[in-house]
Write an enzyme that holds these catalytic residues in place. Sequence first.
Site, PDB file in Angstrom:
ATOM      1  CG  ASN A  68     -53.107  70.927  98.151  1.00  0.00           C
ATOM      2  OD1 ASN A  68     -52.326  70.471  98.935  1.00  0.00           O
ATOM      3  ND2 ASN A  68     -54.176  71.523  98.367  1.00  0.00           N
ATOM      4  CG  HIS A  82     -39.592  60.415  74.410  1.00  0.00           C
ATOM      5  ND1 HIS A  82     -38.125  60.825  74.666  1.00  0.00           N
ATOM      6  CD2 HIS A  82     -40.183  60.670  75.927  1.00  0.00           C
ATOM      7  CE1 HIS A  82     -38.039  61.043  76.109  1.00  0.00           C
ATOM      8  NE2 HIS A  82     -39.328  60.734  76.693  1.00  0.00           N
ATOM      9  CB  THR A  97     -54.896  66.958  74.845  1.00  0.00           C
ATOM     10  OG1 THR A  97     -56.395  66.977  74.426  1.00  0.00           O
ATOM     11  CG2 THR A  97     -54.868  65.806  75.693  1.00  0.00           C
ATOM     12  CE  LYS A  98     -57.983  68.829  70.419  1.00  0.00           C
ATOM     13  NZ  LYS A  98     -59.284  68.586  69.597  1.00  0.00           N
TER      14      LYS A  98
END
Length: 181
Positions: free
Chosen positions: A85, A115, A161-162
């Site tokens: 979408n 970074h 995040t996992k």
Amino acid sequence: MDIFEVLKAGQEVDMFSKAYRPCVEELHRADRALFHLNHAEPRSDAWNKAFADLFDGNPPEIGIFTPVQIDFPKQMTFGKGVFINHSFTAMSIGGIEIGDHVQIGPHVTIVTDNHDLARRNVLRCKNVKIGNNVWIGAEVKIMPGVHVGDNAVLAGGAVVTKDVPAGAIVGGNPAKVIRMI
């Protein structure tokens, strides 16, 4: 290994090094194609040409709505029957693999790069893999290194995040398993 393979492999790369120069060139090439894609009438000849140009003449067979932001399209692979979408952002320098029949809602972001905190010009990439039959809700954020299993659902607004197990429904910030399908 060329620089793009180095990045997909997760090796550190200094963005100011000579070796990184092809990445800057690719970023600029994709940016020009994105400008034309995002400013063309949808599904017009100009739109189709810009979409093909974005993928350097080898466009994937996906359903996609603009606007879209994909910084390194050649670092992405798509399965069959993928739908994306509008307002999709892919920071794909580290590689993004999207499986078959994946549905991606509006305002989704997938990130593969980060970074070094002490040396901010150094990239540390981790690829993202999305399994088959995954449903990604509106405004989901998928962070570097995440692998999403087949048949998972990422609820709207989740920050993932996992890794997500196959058949899991996840939601929240950070995302947690709500239940298994």
